[in-house]
Design a protein around this motif. Structure first.
Motif, PDB file in Angstrom:
ATOM      1  N   LEU A  32     -36.963  74.805 -19.273  1.00  0.00           N
ATOM      2  CA  LEU A  32     -36.793  73.506 -18.633  1.00  0.00           C
ATOM      3  C   LEU A  32     -38.110  72.737 -18.581  1.00  0.00           C
ATOM      4  O   LEU A  32     -38.148  71.516 -18.757  1.00  0.00           O
ATOM      5  N   TYR A  33     -39.209  73.453 -18.382  1.00  0.00           N
ATOM      6  CA  TYR A  33     -40.526  72.796 -18.341  1.00  0.00           C
ATOM      7  C   TYR A  33     -40.889  72.217 -19.701  1.00  0.00           C
ATOM      8  O   TYR A  33     -41.384  71.097 -19.802  1.00  0.00           O
ATOM      9  N   VAL A  34     -40.626  72.986 -20.765  1.00  0.00           N
ATOM     10  CA  VAL A  34     -40.926  72.514 -22.118  1.00  0.00           C
ATOM     11  C   VAL A  34     -40.108  71.278 -22.454  1.00  0.00           C
ATOM     12  O   VAL A  34     -40.608  70.305 -23.014  1.00  0.00           O
ATOM     13  N   ILE A  35     -38.808  71.306 -22.097  1.00  0.00           N
ATOM     14  CA  ILE A  35     -37.935  70.169 -22.378  1.00  0.00           C
ATOM     15  C   ILE A  35     -38.403  68.936 -21.618  1.00  0.00           C
ATOM     16  O   ILE A  35     -38.477  67.830 -22.160  1.00  0.00           O
ATOM     17  N   ALA A  36     -38.744  69.127 -20.350  1.00  0.00           N
ATOM     18  CA  ALA A  36     -39.200  67.999 -19.538  1.00  0.00           C
ATOM     19  C   ALA A  36     -40.511  67.439 -20.065  1.00  0.00           C
ATOM     20  O   ALA A  36     -40.704  66.223 -20.128  1.00  0.00           O
ATOM     21  N   SER A  37     -41.424  68.326 -20.461  1.00  0.00           N
ATOM     22  CA  SER A  37     -42.716  67.875 -20.981  1.00  0.00           C
ATOM     23  C   SER A  37     -42.532  67.073 -22.260  1.00  0.00           C
ATOM     24  O   SER A  37     -43.180  66.053 -22.479  1.00  0.00           O
ATOM     25  N   ALA A  38     -41.647  67.544 -23.127  1.00  0.00           N
ATOM     26  CA  ALA A  38     -41.401  66.839 -24.386  1.00  0.00           C
ATOM     27  C   ALA A  38     -40.763  65.478 -24.143  1.00  0.00           C
ATOM     28  O   ALA A  38     -41.006  64.520 -24.866  1.00  0.00           O
ATOM     29  N   SER A  39     -39.932  65.397 -23.087  1.00  0.00           N
ATOM     30  CA  SER A  39     -39.243  64.147 -22.803  1.00  0.00           C
ATOM     31  C   SER A  39     -40.193  63.068 -22.314  1.00  0.00           C
ATOM     32  O   SER A  39     -40.042  61.901 -22.634  1.00  0.00           O
ATOM     33  N   PHE A  40     -41.212  63.474 -21.558  1.00  0.00           N
ATOM     34  CA  PHE A  40     -42.122  62.496 -20.964  1.00  0.00           C
ATOM     35  C   PHE A  40     -43.413  62.334 -21.736  1.00  0.00           C
ATOM     36  O   PHE A  40     -44.185  61.423 -21.465  1.00  0.00           O
ATOM     37  N   LYS A  41     -43.662  63.177 -22.723  1.00  0.00           N
ATOM     38  CA  LYS A  41     -44.884  63.072 -23.507  1.00  0.00           C
ATOM     39  C   LYS A  41     -44.757  61.939 -24.521  1.00  0.00           C
ATOM     40  O   LYS A  41     -43.833  61.911 -25.324  1.00  0.00           O
ATOM     41  N   PRO A  42     -45.668  60.954 -24.490  1.00  0.00           N
ATOM     42  CA  PRO A  42     -45.570  59.846 -25.444  1.00  0.00           C
ATOM     43  C   PRO A  42     -45.795  60.320 -26.870  1.00  0.00           C
ATOM     44  O   PRO A  42     -46.694  61.105 -27.140  1.00  0.00           O
ATOM     45  N   SER A  43     -44.949  59.861 -27.781  1.00  0.00           N
ATOM     46  CA  SER A  43     -45.086  60.281 -29.174  1.00  0.00           C
ATOM     47  C   SER A  43     -46.167  59.467 -29.846  1.00  0.00           C
ATOM     48  O   SER A  43     -46.233  58.253 -29.690  1.00  0.00           O
ATOM     49  N   GLY A  44     -47.032  60.142 -30.593  1.00  0.00           N
ATOM     50  CA  GLY A  44     -48.112  59.464 -31.291  1.00  0.00           C
ATOM     51  C   GLY A  44     -47.647  58.924 -32.626  1.00  0.00           C
ATOM     52  O   GLY A  44     -46.497  59.102 -33.028  1.00  0.00           O
ATOM     53  N   PRO A  45     -48.555  58.257 -33.344  1.00  0.00           N
ATOM     54  CA  PRO A  45     -48.212  57.712 -34.657  1.00  0.00           C
ATOM     55  C   PRO A  45     -47.784  58.809 -35.626  1.00  0.00           C
ATOM     56  O   PRO A  45     -48.344  59.907 -35.632  1.00  0.00           O
ATOM     57  N   ALA A  46     -46.797  58.524 -36.433  1.00  0.00           N
ATOM     58  CA  ALA A  46     -46.306  59.494 -37.415  1.00  0.00           C
ATOM     59  C   ALA A  46     -47.362  59.737 -38.488  1.00  0.00           C
ATOM     60  O   ALA A  46     -48.146  58.843 -38.826  1.00  0.00           O
ATOM     61  N   ASP A  47     -47.401  60.947 -38.998  1.00  0.00           N
ATOM     62  CA  ASP A  47     -48.325  61.299 -40.070  1.00  0.00           C
ATOM     63  C   ASP A  47     -47.740  60.805 -41.398  1.00  0.00           C
ATOM     64  O   ASP A  47     -46.645  61.191 -41.783  1.00  0.00           O
ATOM     65  N   LEU A  48     -48.491  59.954 -42.089  1.00  0.00           N
ATOM     66  CA  LEU A  48     -48.011  59.366 -43.338  1.00  0.00           C
ATOM     67  C   LEU A  48     -48.621  60.018 -44.577  1.00  0.00           C
ATOM     68  O   LEU A  48     -48.375  59.562 -45.690  1.00  0.00           O
ATOM     69  N   THR A  49     -49.396  61.075 -44.390  1.00  0.00           N
ATOM     70  CA  THR A  49     -50.069  61.698 -45.538  1.00  0.00           C
ATOM     71  C   THR A  49     -49.082  62.337 -46.516  1.00  0.00           C
ATOM     72  O   THR A  49     -49.426  62.550 -47.674  1.00  0.00           O
ATOM     73  N   GLU A  50     -47.867  62.613 -46.060  1.00  0.00           N
ATOM     74  CA  GLU A  50     -46.884  63.218 -46.962  1.00  0.00           C
ATOM     75  C   GLU A  50     -46.493  62.288 -48.101  1.00  0.00           C
ATOM     76  O   GLU A  50     -45.936  62.720 -49.113  1.00  0.00           O
ATOM     77  N   PHE A  51     -46.812  61.003 -47.966  1.00  0.00           N
ATOM     78  CA  PHE A  51     -46.442  60.033 -48.999  1.00  0.00           C
ATOM     79  C   PHE A  51     -47.573  59.779 -50.003  1.00  0.00           C
ATOM     80  O   PHE A  51     -47.453  58.914 -50.861  1.00  0.00           O
ATOM     81  N   LYS A  52     -48.642  60.551 -49.897  1.00  0.00           N
ATOM     82  CA  LYS A  52     -49.752  60.455 -50.847  1.00  0.00           C
ATOM     83  C   LYS A  52     -49.390  61.234 -52.119  1.00  0.00           C
ATOM     84  O   LYS A  52     -49.875  62.335 -52.346  1.00  0.00           O
ATOM     85  N   LYS A  53     -48.518  60.686 -52.898  1.00  0.00           N
ATOM     86  CA  LYS A  53     -48.082  61.330 -54.132  1.00  0.00           C
ATOM     87  C   LYS A  53     -47.553  60.273 -55.080  1.00  0.00           C
ATOM     88  O   LYS A  53     -47.337  59.119 -54.698  1.00  0.00           O
ATOM     89  N   GLY A  54     -47.329  60.648 -56.321  1.00  0.00           N
ATOM     90  CA  GLY A  54     -46.849  59.692 -57.308  1.00  0.00           C
ATOM     91  C   GLY A  54     -47.831  58.550 -57.474  1.00  0.00           C
ATOM     92  O   GLY A  54     -49.046  58.758 -57.543  1.00  0.00           O
ATOM     93  N   THR A  55     -47.339  57.332 -57.509  1.00  0.00           N
ATOM     94  CA  THR A  55     -48.235  56.183 -57.658  1.00  0.00           C
ATOM     95  C   THR A  55     -48.978  55.866 -56.354  1.00  0.00           C
ATOM     96  O   THR A  55     -49.876  55.018 -56.349  1.00  0.00           O
ATOM     97  N   LEU A  56     -48.626  56.550 -55.266  1.00  0.00           N
ATOM     98  CA  LEU A  56     -49.338  56.378 -54.005  1.00  0.00           C
ATOM     99  C   LEU A  56     -50.318  57.520 -53.749  1.00  0.00           C
ATOM    100  O   LEU A  56     -50.752  57.744 -52.620  1.00  0.00           O
ATOM    101  N   GLU A  57     -50.693  58.218 -54.802  1.00  0.00           N
ATOM    102  CA  GLU A  57     -51.578  59.372 -54.662  1.00  0.00           C
ATOM    103  C   GLU A  57     -52.914  58.997 -54.013  1.00  0.00           C
ATOM    104  O   GLU A  57     -53.508  59.780 -53.276  1.00  0.00           O
ATOM    105  N   LYS A  58     -53.386  57.773 -54.269  1.00  0.00           N
ATOM    106  CA  LYS A  58     -54.667  57.328 -53.715  1.00  0.00           C
ATOM    107  C   LYS A  58     -54.507  56.549 -52.409  1.00  0.00           C
ATOM    108  O   LYS A  58     -55.425  55.860 -51.977  1.00  0.00           O
ATOM    109  N   LEU A  59     -53.371  56.694 -51.775  1.00  0.00           N
ATOM    110  CA  LEU A  59     -53.119  56.014 -50.510  1.00  0.00           C
ATOM    111  C   LEU A  59     -54.132  56.452 -49.457  1.00  0.00           C
ATOM    112  O   LEU A  59     -54.398  57.643 -49.291  1.00  0.00           O
TER     113      LEU A  59
END
Length: 207
Positions: A32-59
């Motif tokens: 219950l503590y983990v669920i509550a903590s996750a619910s109230f913890k602000p989500s940070g910016p998403a990691d976009l490094t997974e899209f560094k591939k193909g023609t965006l390799e140098k992103l």
């Protein structure tokens, strides 16, 4: 004569059962503590490094989102605009010129990207650095790549206002819906590719 005990002893408690009950209670409390903590913890910016591939390799994906400059540019009718005017939308800003062959080569892919997200809060923002005398060439390029619209910065002010400044043309900067720079590409790319669309989708999913 033996003394008769008047009191009766209660039922014996099983120590193993008591221990198991305690463990279960502790486990439930931890979950219950983990669920509550996750619910109230602000989500940070998403990691976009997974899209560094193909023609965006140098992103370039900065570790911390960068603020957008307040530098003004103009629309086709001469009205002033800034990136702040597009806050609330995912913005794919493309700095380009008609004399830049790679810029013109990637322009149809930017048009395709805008067409795919025509009904969603996504704006592909091509900003030309061409001089006033080449405005007809700029308009011809935009007319050949609907639904893109003409925006201009012939003084290069926006290119130099970026931090770091634009390293050449084309330079494409992606802003999230809060108006922060989340990724940048120096050089041409296929903006209709799965990785480009995945990047946009990830930013759209952010609150």
């Amino acid at each position: 004569m033996n003394e008769v005990q008047s009191g009766q002893s209660g039922p014996k408690r099983n120590p193993i059962r008591l221990a198991l009950g305690g463990v279960i209670l502790v486990g439930v409390a931890a979950i219950l503590y983990v669920i509550a903590s996750a619910s109230f913890k602000p989500s940070g910016p998403a990691d976009l490094t997974e899209f560094k591939k193909g023609t965006l390799e140098k992103l370039d994906v900065p570790s911390t989102p960068r603020p957008a400059p307040y530098t003004a540019f103009t629309s086709l009718d001469g009205k002033s605009a800034t990136l702040a005017d597009f806050k609330g939308r995912v913005v794919v800003m493309n700095l380009w010129a008609t004399w830049c062959a790679p810029c013109r080569a990637e322009m149809p892919t930017l048009a395709k990207l805008q067409a795919v997200y025509a009904t969603q809060p996504v704006t592909v923002l091509p900003i030309s650095v061409d001089r006033d005398g080449d405005l007809n060439l700029v308009n011809e390029e935009m007319a050949a790549n609907p639904p893109l619209k003409t925006y201009r910065d012939p003084s290069y002010k926006l290119s130099f206002a970026l931090d770091p400044k634009a390293g050449g043309f084309p330079t494409t900067v992606i802003y999230d819906r809060q108006g922060r720079e989340r990724a940048r590409m120096t050089g041409p790319a296929d903006w209709s590719s799965p990785e480009a669309r995945g990047l946009v989708e990830k930013l759209l999913a952010e609150k």
